[in-house]
Design a protein around this motif. Structure first.
Motif, mmCIF file in Angstrom:
data_model
loop_
_atom_site.group_PDB
_atom_site.id
_atom_site.type_symbol
_atom_site.label_atom_id
_atom_site.label_comp_id
_atom_site.label_asym_id
_atom_site.label_seq_id
_atom_site.Cartn_x
_atom_site.Cartn_y
_atom_site.Cartn_z
ATOM 1 N N ASP A 162 -6.110 2.479 -6.062
ATOM 2 C CA ASP A 162 -6.027 3.492 -5.663
ATOM 3 C C ASP A 162 -4.913 4.120 -5.449
ATOM 4 N N PRO A 163 -3.906 5.076 -6.286
ATOM 5 C CA PRO A 163 -2.208 5.054 -6.321
ATOM 6 C C PRO A 163 -2.104 6.217 -5.908
ATOM 7 N N ARG A 164 -2.991 6.412 -4.719
ATOM 8 C CA ARG A 164 -2.747 7.594 -3.040
ATOM 9 C C ARG A 164 -2.880 6.629 -2.708
ATOM 10 N N LEU A 165 -2.926 6.232 -1.819
ATOM 11 C CA LEU A 165 -3.399 5.163 -1.045
ATOM 12 C C LEU A 165 -2.391 3.855 -1.254
ATOM 13 N N ALA A 166 -2.457 3.579 -2.399
ATOM 14 C CA ALA A 166 -1.351 2.045 -2.426
ATOM 15 C C ALA A 166 -0.849 1.876 -3.757
ATOM 16 N N PRO A 167 0.430 2.616 -3.654
ATOM 17 C CA PRO A 167 0.901 2.436 -5.370
ATOM 18 C C PRO A 167 1.125 1.102 -5.917
ATOM 19 N N ALA B 60 -18.051 -13.208 9.503
ATOM 20 C CA ALA B 60 -17.320 -13.256 10.417
ATOM 21 C C ALA B 60 -15.640 -12.461 10.955
ATOM 22 N N HIS B 61 -15.512 -12.306 9.964
ATOM 23 C CA HIS B 61 -13.915 -11.195 10.033
ATOM 24 C C HIS B 61 -14.184 -10.042 9.171
ATOM 25 N N ALA B 62 -13.483 -9.349 9.792
ATOM 26 C CA ALA B 62 -13.454 -8.586 8.241
ATOM 27 C C ALA B 62 -11.569 -7.853 8.546
ATOM 28 N N HIS B 63 -11.458 -8.248 7.334
ATOM 29 C CA HIS B 63 -9.368 -8.231 7.086
ATOM 30 C C HIS B 63 -9.735 -6.737 5.628
ATOM 31 N N LEU B 64 -8.570 -6.035 6.443
ATOM 32 C CA LEU B 64 -8.620 -4.547 6.215
ATOM 33 C C LEU B 64 -7.352 -4.224 6.245
ATOM 34 N N GLY B 65 -6.783 -4.211 4.720
ATOM 35 C CA GLY B 65 -5.399 -3.401 4.944
ATOM 36 C C GLY B 65 -5.269 -2.872 3.594
ATOM 37 N N LEU B 66 -4.066 -2.258 3.178
ATOM 38 C CA LEU B 66 -3.558 -2.072 1.284
ATOM 39 C C LEU B 66 -2.352 -2.077 1.628
ATOM 40 N N ALA B 67 -1.869 -2.052 0.296
ATOM 41 C CA ALA B 67 -0.179 -2.600 0.219
ATOM 42 C C ALA B 67 0.422 -1.713 -0.963
ATOM 43 N N GLY B 68 1.416 -1.516 -1.199
ATOM 44 C CA GLY B 68 1.912 -0.717 -2.137
ATOM 45 C C GLY B 68 3.374 -0.910 -2.277
ATOM 46 N N ARG B 69 3.548 0.098 -3.062
ATOM 47 C CA ARG B 69 5.309 0.129 -3.549
ATOM 48 C C ARG B 69 5.419 1.164 -2.292
ATOM 49 N N PRO B 70 7.135 0.504 -1.956
ATOM 50 C CA PRO B 70 7.453 1.268 -0.735
ATOM 51 C C PRO B 70 8.199 2.792 -0.806
ATOM 52 N N ASP B 71 8.860 3.018 -3.093
ATOM 53 C CA ASP B 71 9.000 3.855 -2.729
ATOM 54 C C ASP B 71 8.324 5.216 -3.870
ATOM 55 N N ARG B 72 6.644 4.887 -3.638
ATOM 56 C CA ARG B 72 6.025 5.883 -4.016
ATOM 57 C C ARG B 72 4.966 5.957 -2.516
ATOM 58 N N LEU B 73 5.343 5.768 -1.583
ATOM 59 C CA LEU B 73 3.983 5.490 -0.930
ATOM 60 C C LEU B 73 4.842 7.136 0.133
ATOM 61 N N THR B 74 2.768 8.240 -0.133
ATOM 62 C CA THR B 74 2.630 9.533 -0.249
ATOM 63 C C THR B 74 2.844 8.855 1.820
ATOM 64 N N LEU C 222 0.552 -2.265 -13.943
ATOM 65 C CA LEU C 222 -0.251 -1.715 -12.337
ATOM 66 C C LEU C 222 1.030 -0.562 -12.233
ATOM 67 N N SER C 223 1.954 -0.971 -11.832
ATOM 68 C CA SER C 223 3.035 0.039 -11.877
ATOM 69 C C SER C 223 2.929 0.691 -11.565
ATOM 70 N N ARG C 224 2.728 1.605 -13.158
ATOM 71 C CA ARG C 224 2.904 2.565 -13.387
ATOM 72 C C ARG C 224 1.870 2.912 -13.623
ATOM 73 N N MET C 225 0.493 2.999 -12.757
ATOM 74 C CA MET C 225 -0.319 3.599 -12.485
ATOM 75 C C MET C 225 -0.485 4.512 -11.236
ATOM 76 N N GLY C 226 -0.058 6.384 -11.831
ATOM 77 C CA GLY C 226 -0.145 6.681 -10.546
ATOM 78 C C GLY C 226 -0.740 7.888 -10.475
ATOM 79 N N ASN C 227 -1.503 7.532 -11.365
ATOM 80 C CA ASN C 227 -2.330 8.840 -10.998
ATOM 81 C C ASN C 227 -3.858 8.477 -11.485
ATOM 82 N N PRO C 228 -4.610 8.887 -10.659
ATOM 83 C CA PRO C 228 -6.131 8.705 -9.832
ATOM 84 C C PRO C 228 -7.064 8.741 -11.664
ATOM 85 N N ALA C 229 -6.575 10.069 -12.650
ATOM 86 C CA ALA C 229 -7.496 9.794 -13.629
ATOM 87 C C ALA C 229 -7.568 8.855 -14.748
ATOM 88 N N THR C 230 -6.182 8.373 -14.364
ATOM 89 C CA THR C 230 -6.083 7.076 -15.660
ATOM 90 C C THR C 230 -6.489 6.089 -14.901
#
Length: 365
Positions: free
Chosen positions: A172-177, A188-202, A313-321
């Motif tokens: 989802d580019p809105r969360l993790a561009p 046993a454990h949950a590992h919950l995270g996200l990462a993205g391009r710093p220039d496109r984080l909302t 993947l880096s260019r996918m900025g639209n959820p519809a795409t």
């Protein structure tokens, strides 16, 4: 004080390289700016099957095996389920992994100095190995390449109740561009995270992570303390110039991270083997041509396809795409391609030099 090799950084790459060089009989000193290795952890700790098969990792620091992967589009509807017949992933307690690697390096004869920044006052080295992370100081001091393409990640880790081990991936580019959000629940454990391009984080990463946690139904409730970690992840592939007559780079400092999946533990261990083999030969012979075996440009060829996919993947900025791309993923060829990527045997290449070093150390033991 004069040493043969100064290893800067006591992460997995630095400790593995130090151990292999000490086993060859070299005087090795490791310096680490952290005073403890159980703080400042950045990696998620996901080990893939090939790493588990090829390296002797401490079983008691590995979580339950994961065979099931669910890929979600931004809508979270109709995820693509992939199930392997083999144990594909295990998530490690990285504090325990580091402690084990530290003890192994010391047992091999390497000296470790924690709480000591680089450069180390009063220490002169014949050769310096930079294992000091994505923004390597050693790389800059030696005039080697530095990572330019980085994503930024954040993660929470906490104990959970028993369940079906599953690796959830949300594109989802809105969360993790330019990357993804993830939940690895191994029962046993949950590992919950996200990462993205710093220039496109909302928004700031912690706020985005909260949004993901609150809006993703599979997230389990914590049954114990929550640990938080994060940091930069290089995704530009292995750097071209990673060695010179004064030293070389390993791990994140060298860009040895999968450009697409951002997995760095398997490349870290394999490149460390090659680094130890090349460094040993160079120190024994003084022949600078030996360093040509540690050529980042040649190693990059392994990742051409993944670099192209990284750009897509880096260019996918639209959820519809992304939703449209999932239509292809749901087809038989799409599912087959995803399975090859996630469950295939492709990994960082073993090299003849690294394999020869491994055989030699085993014979000497």
């Amino acid at each position: 004080m004069m040493v043969d090799v100064l290893v800067v950084g006591a992460g997995l790459a630095g400790l593995h390289t130090a151990r292999l060089l000490a086993l060859q009989g070299f005087d090795v000193l490791v310096c680490e700016r952290r005073s403890r290795l159980d703080v400042g952890i950045r990696t998620t700790g996901i080990f893939v099957r090939r790493t588990l098969e090829d390296f002797a990792l401490p079983e008691h620091h590995l979580g339950p095996a994961v065979r099931r992967v669910l890929l979600y589009p931004p809508s979270l509807r109709k995820p693509v389920e992939l199930v392997s017949a083999r144990d594909e992933f295990r998530v490690a307690d990285m504090a325990g992994i580091y402690a084990h690697a530290l003890a192994a390096a010391r047992q091999a004869g390497a000296r470790i100095r924690l709480g000591v920044p680089y450069p180390v006052e009063g220490v002169t080295a014949r050769f310096t190995i930079g294992a000091d992370g994505a923004r390597s100081t050693v790389a800059r001091r030696l005039g080697l390449d530095v990572n330019r393409r980085l994503i930024i990640g954040v993660e929470e880790v906490y104990p959970v109740g028993a369940g079906t081990p599953t690796f959830h991936c949300v594109l989802d580019p809105r969360l993790a561009p330019g990357y993804l959000a993830w939940l690895v629940d191994d029962g046993a454990h949950a590992h919950l995270g996200l990462a993205g391009r710093p220039d496109r984080l909302t928004a700031p990463l912690p706020r985005l992570l909260r949004s993901f946690r609150d809006g993703f139904p599979p997230v389990p409730a914590p049954e114990g303390p929550v640990r938080r970690r994060g940091g930069p992840i290089p995704v530009g592939g292995v750097l071209r110039r990673i060695a010179c007559a004064e030293g070389l780079l390993v791990g994140d400092a060298s860009g040895a991270v999968s450009p697409l999946t951002a997995g760095g533990l398997d490349p870290c261990l394999r490149l460390s083997q090659l680094a130890a083999a090349v460094t040993g030969d160079y120190l024994r012979t003084g022949d600078t041509s030996v360093l040509r075996h540690y050529d980042g440009t040649a190693l990059r060829a392994r990742f051409r396809g993944r670099l192209l996919l990284r750009d897509a993947l880096s260019r996918m900025g639209n959820p519809a795409t992304v939703e449209l791309a999932f239509r292809l993923l749901r087809t038989r060829p799409g599912r087959a391609a995803a399975s090859r990527l996630l469950f295939g045997d492709g990994s960082f290449p073993d090299t003849v030099a690294a394999q020869a070093l491994t055989r030699r150390i085993r014979q000497e033991k």
